[in-house]
Design a protein around this motif. Structure first.
Motif, mmCIF file in Angstrom:
data_model
loop_
_atom_site.group_PDB
_atom_site.id
_atom_site.type_symbol
_atom_site.label_atom_id
_atom_site.label_comp_id
_atom_site.label_asym_id
_atom_site.label_seq_id
_atom_site.Cartn_x
_atom_site.Cartn_y
_atom_site.Cartn_z
ATOM 1 N N LYS A 20 -20.866 -0.928 11.100
ATOM 2 C CA LYS A 20 -20.690 -2.158 11.884
ATOM 3 C C LYS A 20 -19.764 -2.002 13.077
ATOM 4 O O LYS A 20 -19.973 -2.654 14.085
ATOM 5 C CB LYS A 20 -20.307 -3.354 11.007
ATOM 6 C CG LYS A 20 -18.938 -3.361 10.414
ATOM 7 C CD LYS A 20 -18.792 -4.642 9.604
ATOM 8 C CE LYS A 20 -17.453 -4.761 8.918
ATOM 9 N NZ LYS A 20 -17.108 -3.648 8.015
ATOM 10 N N SER A 39 -8.018 -8.288 15.153
ATOM 11 C CA SER A 39 -7.462 -8.746 13.877
ATOM 12 C C SER A 39 -6.042 -8.239 13.657
ATOM 13 O O SER A 39 -5.601 -7.308 14.336
ATOM 14 C CB SER A 39 -8.314 -8.209 12.733
ATOM 15 O OG SER A 39 -9.622 -8.668 12.825
ATOM 16 N N ARG A 43 -2.583 -2.157 7.372
ATOM 17 C CA ARG A 43 -2.796 -0.726 7.143
ATOM 18 C C ARG A 43 -2.178 0.098 8.268
ATOM 19 O O ARG A 43 -1.890 -0.434 9.342
ATOM 20 C CB ARG A 43 -4.274 -0.404 6.905
ATOM 21 C CG ARG A 43 -5.106 -0.183 8.114
ATOM 22 C CD ARG A 43 -6.238 0.815 7.835
ATOM 23 N NE ARG A 43 -7.329 0.697 8.797
ATOM 24 C CZ ARG A 43 -7.262 1.106 10.055
ATOM 25 N NH1 ARG A 43 -6.137 1.599 10.538
ATOM 26 N NH2 ARG A 43 -8.312 0.991 10.846
ATOM 27 N N ARG A 46 -4.677 4.629 12.461
ATOM 28 C CA ARG A 46 -5.366 5.919 12.356
ATOM 29 C C ARG A 46 -5.242 6.612 13.712
ATOM 30 O O ARG A 46 -5.005 5.950 14.727
ATOM 31 C CB ARG A 46 -6.852 5.716 12.065
ATOM 32 C CG ARG A 46 -7.131 5.198 10.676
ATOM 33 C CD ARG A 46 -8.631 5.280 10.370
ATOM 34 N NE ARG A 46 -8.922 4.631 9.115
ATOM 35 C CZ ARG A 46 -9.836 3.672 8.951
ATOM 36 N NH1 ARG A 46 -10.575 3.268 9.968
ATOM 37 N NH2 ARG A 46 -10.021 3.131 7.773
ATOM 38 N N TYR A 55 -6.235 -3.252 16.485
ATOM 39 C CA TYR A 55 -5.673 -4.252 15.577
ATOM 40 C C TYR A 55 -4.281 -4.616 16.086
ATOM 41 O O TYR A 55 -3.686 -3.869 16.856
ATOM 42 C CB TYR A 55 -5.464 -3.662 14.164
ATOM 43 C CG TYR A 55 -6.704 -3.488 13.329
ATOM 44 C CD1 TYR A 55 -7.297 -4.568 12.689
ATOM 45 C CD2 TYR A 55 -7.264 -2.223 13.141
ATOM 46 C CE1 TYR A 55 -8.422 -4.400 11.893
ATOM 47 C CE2 TYR A 55 -8.395 -2.049 12.347
ATOM 48 C CZ TYR A 55 -8.973 -3.139 11.725
ATOM 49 O OH TYR A 55 -10.081 -2.978 10.938
ATOM 50 N N GLU A 74 -9.206 -16.741 8.710
ATOM 51 C CA GLU A 74 -9.580 -16.100 7.446
ATOM 52 C C GLU A 74 -8.709 -14.883 7.258
ATOM 53 O O GLU A 74 -8.236 -14.305 8.229
ATOM 54 C CB GLU A 74 -11.065 -15.716 7.441
ATOM 55 C CG GLU A 74 -11.494 -14.684 8.504
ATOM 56 C CD GLU A 74 -11.053 -13.265 8.237
ATOM 57 O OE1 GLU A 74 -11.000 -12.863 7.070
ATOM 58 O OE2 GLU A 74 -10.730 -12.547 9.204
ATOM 59 N N TYR A 83 -6.025 -7.903 5.922
ATOM 60 C CA TYR A 83 -6.681 -8.019 7.224
ATOM 61 C C TYR A 83 -6.894 -9.502 7.493
ATOM 62 O O TYR A 83 -7.265 -10.245 6.579
ATOM 63 C CB TYR A 83 -8.072 -7.362 7.200
ATOM 64 C CG TYR A 83 -8.074 -5.872 6.977
ATOM 65 C CD1 TYR A 83 -8.047 -5.348 5.691
ATOM 66 C CD2 TYR A 83 -8.113 -4.996 8.054
ATOM 67 C CE1 TYR A 83 -8.056 -3.979 5.478
ATOM 68 C CE2 TYR A 83 -8.123 -3.616 7.851
ATOM 69 C CZ TYR A 83 -8.099 -3.111 6.564
ATOM 70 O OH TYR A 83 -8.109 -1.759 6.357
ATOM 71 N N GLY A 84 -6.711 -9.936 8.738
ATOM 72 C CA GLY A 84 -6.956 -11.348 9.024
ATOM 73 C C GLY A 84 -7.256 -11.608 10.488
ATOM 74 O O GLY A 84 -6.820 -10.875 11.378
ATOM 75 N N THR A 85 -8.025 -12.669 10.717
ATOM 76 C CA THR A 85 -8.335 -13.113 12.083
ATOM 77 C C THR A 85 -7.462 -14.322 12.380
ATOM 78 O O THR A 85 -7.579 -15.352 11.701
ATOM 79 C CB THR A 85 -9.816 -13.583 12.181
ATOM 80 O OG1 THR A 85 -10.657 -12.546 11.690
ATOM 81 C CG2 THR A 85 -10.192 -13.936 13.611
ATOM 82 N N GLU A 105 -14.743 -7.937 6.871
ATOM 83 C CA GLU A 105 -15.387 -7.668 5.588
ATOM 84 C C GLU A 105 -15.893 -8.985 4.975
ATOM 85 O O GLU A 105 -15.700 -10.064 5.531
ATOM 86 C CB GLU A 105 -14.490 -6.808 4.672
ATOM 87 C CG GLU A 105 -13.130 -7.342 4.405
ATOM 88 C CD GLU A 105 -13.190 -8.605 3.622
ATOM 89 O OE1 GLU A 105 -12.825 -9.659 4.186
ATOM 90 O OE2 GLU A 105 -13.598 -8.543 2.443
HETATM 91 P P1 5GP Z 1 -10.729 -0.435 8.504
HETATM 92 O O1 5GP Z 1 -9.484 -0.207 7.707
HETATM 93 O O2 5GP Z 1 -11.788 0.593 8.215
HETATM 94 O O3 5GP Z 1 -10.464 -0.628 9.973
HETATM 95 O O4 5GP Z 1 -11.338 -1.837 8.020
HETATM 96 C C1 5GP Z 1 -11.600 -2.070 6.672
HETATM 97 C C2 5GP Z 1 -12.429 -3.326 6.541
HETATM 98 O O5 5GP Z 1 -11.685 -4.469 6.977
HETATM 99 C C3 5GP Z 1 -13.688 -3.284 7.419
HETATM 100 O O6 5GP Z 1 -14.752 -3.768 6.626
HETATM 101 C C4 5GP Z 1 -13.354 -4.230 8.553
HETATM 102 O O7 5GP Z 1 -14.492 -4.830 9.109
HETATM 103 C C5 5GP Z 1 -12.518 -5.249 7.822
HETATM 104 N N1 5GP Z 1 -11.703 -6.083 8.714
HETATM 105 C C6 5GP Z 1 -11.180 -5.777 9.919
HETATM 106 N N2 5GP Z 1 -10.548 -6.821 10.431
HETATM 107 C C7 5GP Z 1 -10.667 -7.838 9.553
HETATM 108 C C8 5GP Z 1 -10.225 -9.205 9.525
HETATM 109 O O8 5GP Z 1 -9.605 -9.718 10.440
HETATM 110 N N3 5GP Z 1 -10.540 -9.931 8.430
HETATM 111 C C9 5GP Z 1 -11.239 -9.421 7.400
HETATM 112 N N4 5GP Z 1 -11.506 -10.240 6.380
HETATM 113 N N5 5GP Z 1 -11.665 -8.154 7.379
HETATM 114 C C10 5GP Z 1 -11.393 -7.365 8.447
#
Ligand code: 5GP
Length: 210
Positions: A20, A39, A43, A46, A55, A74, A83-85, A105
């Motif tokens: 995605k 968001s 974490r 990277r 982020y 959320e 993780y949050g928006t 997610e």
């Molecule tokens: P990654 O650590 O690989 O960047 O993200 C892990 C998961 O967290 C991915 O599925 C990503 O789409 C999801 N994610 C990223 N930002 C947000 C957010 O703001 N809210 C939620 N609920 N999931 C998020």
């Protein structure tokens, strides 16, 4: 933009490793009317990531303060991180008539559904669970343990697909990007009913073999 002159909220959710990030970045780079929301996460950065771009990287304490202050549209815990928006990240573009795309997610997508019924939710499906595993491994960013955990989560997440407005199988990047662009365009033109049939989750799940 919609008929009221405000921007639309689009959500793309998928099991991690379904591609995605690549799909969303490409959709946004080809469509000047939509931007990705940035968001907050707890974490660690990277390699190649930048604070404020990929982020907003914050501590668990800061994240909890923001949750308590109702700063998030959320939020979810995923793979031991939060993780949050934030409302702030979407309110400004939406008020200015620009569309936002949330790449999040599945649990977070369910919260958006509850709080904003005008949001349009798109689920991306990987071509198969085997390909999903190969993709997670190919990224080279996660340990074997983490890949295992992500696969368990991914299987559970696939069950949420029927609750989305649309679903698209990501077996070919170009086709998938074009399908998401078609959905965005159709929703802006008020044609979501037509699209609901073409991109019905049941249809994509049948293609996936679920
Ligand atoms: P990654 O650590 O690989 O960047 O993200 C892990 C998961 O967290 C991915 O599925 C990503 O789409 C999801 N994610 C990223 N930002 C947000 C957010 O703001 N809210 C939620 N609920 N999931 C998020």
């Amino acid at each position: 933009m919609n008929a009221a002159g405000t921007g639309n909220i689009f959500v793309v959710a998928a099991p991690s490793g379904a591609g995605k990030t690549t799909v969303c970045r490409q959709v946004v780079s080809e469509d000047p009317n939509v931007e990705l929301s940035v968001s907050h996460t707890t974490r660690l950065l990277r390699v190649g990531e930048r604070d404020g771009v990929h982020y907003h990287f914050v501590s668990r304490e800061r994240f909890t303060e923001l949750v308590d202050a109702h700063a998030f549209l959320e939020w979810a815990e995923y793979n031991r991180n939060f993780y949050g928006t934030s409302w702030v990240s979407i309110e400004e573009p939406v008020a200015a008539g620009r569309d936002v795309l949330l790449e999040i997610e599945v649990q977070g997508a369910a919260q958006v559904r509850e709080r904003r019924d005008d949001a349009r939710l798109i689920f991306l499906l990987p071509p198969s669970l085997k390909v999903l595993e190969e993709r997670l491994r190919g990224r080279g960013t996660d340990s074997e343990d983490e890949i295992g955990r992500r696969l368990v989560v991914a299987r559970g997440e696939l069950e949420a697909a029927p609750r989305f407005d649309f679903a698209v199988l990501n077996d070919d990047l170009g086709k998938c990007v074009a399908a998401v662009a078609t959905i965005l365009d159709g929703c802006r033109r008020g044609r979501s009913d037509e699209l609901r049939e073409r991109f019905a989750p049941a249809r994509a799940l049948a293609e996936f073999g679920a």
